[in-house]
Scaffold this motif. Structure first.
Motif, PDB file in Angstrom:
ATOM      1  N   GLY A  39       0.834  -1.259   0.010  1.00 38.53           N
ATOM      2  CA  GLY A  39       0.042   0.043   0.030  1.00 38.53           C
ATOM      3  C   GLY A  39       0.907   1.430  -0.037  1.00 38.53           C
ATOM      4  O   GLY A  39       0.638   2.174  -0.721  1.00 38.53           O
ATOM      5  N   SER A  40       1.779   1.353   0.862  1.00 41.83           N
ATOM      6  CA  SER A  40       2.855   2.401   0.805  1.00 41.83           C
ATOM      7  C   SER A  40       3.509   2.577  -0.553  1.00 41.83           C
ATOM      8  O   SER A  40       3.520   3.846  -1.143  1.00 41.83           O
ATOM      9  N   ASN A  86       2.472   2.007  -3.711  1.00 42.43           N
ATOM     10  CA  ASN A  86       1.364   2.349  -4.228  1.00 42.43           C
ATOM     11  C   ASN A  86       1.172   3.650  -4.143  1.00 42.43           C
ATOM     12  O   ASN A  86       0.881   4.163  -5.174  1.00 42.43           O
ATOM     13  N   ARG A  87       0.955   4.103  -2.729  1.00 44.18           N
ATOM     14  CA  ARG A  87       0.735   5.614  -2.749  1.00 44.18           C
ATOM     15  C   ARG A  87       1.894   6.526  -3.135  1.00 44.18           C
ATOM     16  O   ARG A  87       1.772   7.532  -3.967  1.00 44.18           O
ATOM     17  N   MET A 125       1.440   6.713  -7.046  1.00 43.25           N
ATOM     18  CA  MET A 125       0.512   7.370  -7.442  1.00 43.25           C
ATOM     19  C   MET A 125       0.854   8.975  -7.147  1.00 43.25           C
ATOM     20  O   MET A 125       0.366   9.578  -7.951  1.00 43.25           O
ATOM     21  N   THR A 126       1.595   9.213  -6.194  1.00 42.01           N
ATOM     22  CA  THR A 126       2.382  10.522  -5.908  1.00 42.01           C
ATOM     23  C   THR A 126       3.027  10.975  -7.115  1.00 42.01           C
ATOM     24  O   THR A 126       2.873  12.032  -7.708  1.00 42.01           O
TER      25      THR A 126
END
Length: 175
Positions: free
Chosen positions: A57-58, A60-61, A64-65
């Motif tokens: 999840g980290s 992926n974040r 995305m950023t």
């Protein structure tokens, strides 16, 4: 970026080795509880899944950023329309929407919608040039800006209608 299977295996192996130490400490079972090795194995699997989900999840974040920053950079960059469309369609759009579990057609629609909205934001937020040294504005720039702003307004109105309809469906489903 998404973790490779080897990287995931390394993270899980680290968590498993930590729990091997815990197994050695708690080999005595307690009343009303499963035996200690069984309990620690299930805890180990739970923790390894939790660590994997947190790391994934980290990452992926962060991805995305990065794609969002690239899109904003291209929007604020002047000129280069071919490069802008290429980046929106292949880099940013696919990076932001390409990993969905949706069908390929749905992903493509999201990428195209994102690219078009990015273009509208680029045109509507850009500067309007002046004719020579006069105070007159370039008519083409003014027309493009007005059209882009009208299209953005239209999109937001349609989105509001869809969001309102979806909210009504969800609310009606709860009753």
């Amino acid at each position: 970026r998404v973790m490779s299977p080897e990287e995931r295996g390394d993270v899980v192996a680290m968590a498993a080795s930590d729990f091997e130490e815990m197994k050695k400490i708690s080999l005595h079972g307690s009343r009303g509880m499963p035996s200690a090795p069984l309990l620690t194995e299930s805890i180990g699997m739970f923790i390894s899944d939790m660590v994997y989900d947190l790391v994934d999840g980290s990452m992926n974040r962060v991805e995305m950023t990065n794609f969002t920053q690239l899109a904003l950079h291209q929007i604020h960059r002047s000129g280069g329309s071919e490069l802008f469309w290429h980046d929106m369609m292949t880099s940013c759009g696919v990076g932001l929407f390409g990993r969905d579990d949706s069908a390929e057609e749905t992903k493509f629609r999201h990428v195209v919608s994102f690219s078009m909205l990015s273009s509208l934001v680029k045109v509507s937020s850009g500067k309007v040039r002046r004719v020579g040294s006069s105070s007159d504005l370039v008519p083409r720039d003014v027309a493009s800006k007005i059209l882009s702003l009208e299209l953005l307004l239209h999109y937001l109105e349609r989105w509001r209608d869809l969001a309102t309809a979806e909210n009504l469906r969800k609310t009606a489903g709860r009753d």
